[in-house]
Design a protein around this motif. Structure first.
Motif, mmCIF file in Angstrom:
data_model
loop_
_atom_site.group_PDB
_atom_site.id
_atom_site.type_symbol
_atom_site.label_atom_id
_atom_site.label_comp_id
_atom_site.label_asym_id
_atom_site.label_seq_id
_atom_site.Cartn_x
_atom_site.Cartn_y
_atom_site.Cartn_z
ATOM 1 N N THR A 88 0.835 -1.205 0.000
ATOM 2 C CA THR A 88 0.000 0.000 0.000
ATOM 3 C C THR A 88 0.867 1.252 0.000
ATOM 4 O OG1 THR A 88 -1.705 -1.219 1.219
ATOM 5 C CG2 THR A 88 -1.882 1.191 1.191
ATOM 6 N N TRP B 127 1.087 4.111 -2.906
ATOM 7 C CA TRP B 127 0.911 5.534 -2.588
ATOM 8 C C TRP B 127 2.080 6.361 -3.116
ATOM 9 C CZ3 TRP B 127 3.848 8.385 1.173
ATOM 10 C CH2 TRP B 127 3.414 9.699 1.317
ATOM 11 N N ARG C 197 -1.574 8.931 -4.431
ATOM 12 C CA ARG C 197 -2.852 8.914 -3.720
ATOM 13 C C ARG C 197 -3.267 7.480 -3.421
ATOM 14 N NH1 ARG C 197 -7.429 7.423 -6.374
ATOM 15 N NH2 ARG C 197 -8.738 8.694 -5.016
ATOM 16 N N LEU C 198 -4.191 7.342 -2.459
ATOM 17 C CA LEU C 198 -4.805 6.060 -2.154
ATOM 18 C C LEU C 198 -6.312 6.286 -2.081
ATOM 19 C CD1 LEU C 198 -2.502 4.672 0.691
ATOM 20 C CD2 LEU C 198 -2.622 3.846 -1.665
#
Length: 198
Positions: free
Chosen positions: A59, A63, A68-69
């Motif tokens: 993750t 990012w 962005r996530l």
């Protein structure tokens, strides 16, 4: 951080890679138990302990690459940490197995709240991905809310009535295929409610 494009193969690899590694690890070690500091752990529990940092790392890399996530990615990571942590701490694999139920249940509830307010919160998350009219977003959101609810119920049925082997296969293949099939069946909706001729 400015949003940057990420190659689809890299994005899919980062999102599904940890799940695939968990599956491979489980298949190769499922019959083993390990004793650590006098406590016996199944391979499933130890793989869950390894899955948490792998998921967090994937993750983080996503990012860094994209800038962005999505809210879904953040919620998923939080659930992995919470339910995975409970599994390891209490040495009980049921908590990790309940994670999909919690994730899909939360998504269904959130989408339902938005619908009750006359809004498609799905549109806020995915608007750039699908060119739909407002009415189209509302219909898709309603259908997806029911789909998430069905997936949460299906996960509960499998985890409470079948073996761990069955659950791992269901989680690795069954749930993603069901979600993929759902979007394939929405082709007529996408065609009917598209917001631009392109």
């Amino acid at each position: 951080m400015t949003e940057k494009p990420v190659a689809p193969a890299v994005k899919i690899g980062l999102e599904l890679g940890p799940v695939f590694l968990f599956f491979v690890g489980y298949i190769t070690t499922r019959d083993q138990t390990f004793v650590i500091a006098g406590t016996e752990y199944t391979a499933f529990v130890l793989l869950t302990a390894a899955f948490i940092p792998v998921m967090a790392l994937a993750t983080f890399v996503l990012w860094r690459l994209s800038g962005r996530l999505s809210k879904m990615q953040l919620v998923t990571l939080i659930m992995v940490v919470v339910f995975g942590g409970l599994t390891v701490w209490l040495n009980d694999d049921r908590f990790f197995k309940m994670k999909p139920t919690a994730i899909y249940g939360i998504f269904a509830i959130l989408l339902g709240i938005g619908l009750l307010r006359g809004q498609s919160w799905l549109q806020l998350v995915m608007e750039g991905a699908l060119p739909l009219t407002h009415e189209g977003w509302m219909v898709l959101t309603k259908r997806l809310a029911f789909m998430f609810l069905a997936m949460a119920c299906a996960n509960e049925i499998v985890l409470r009535n079948f073996s761990t082997d069955m659950w791992v296969n269901f989680r690795t293949f069954g749930l993603p295929v069901a979600l993929f099939a759902f979007f394939l069946t929405q082709a007529k909706l996408f065609e009917r409610y598209k917001s631009s001729p392109d």
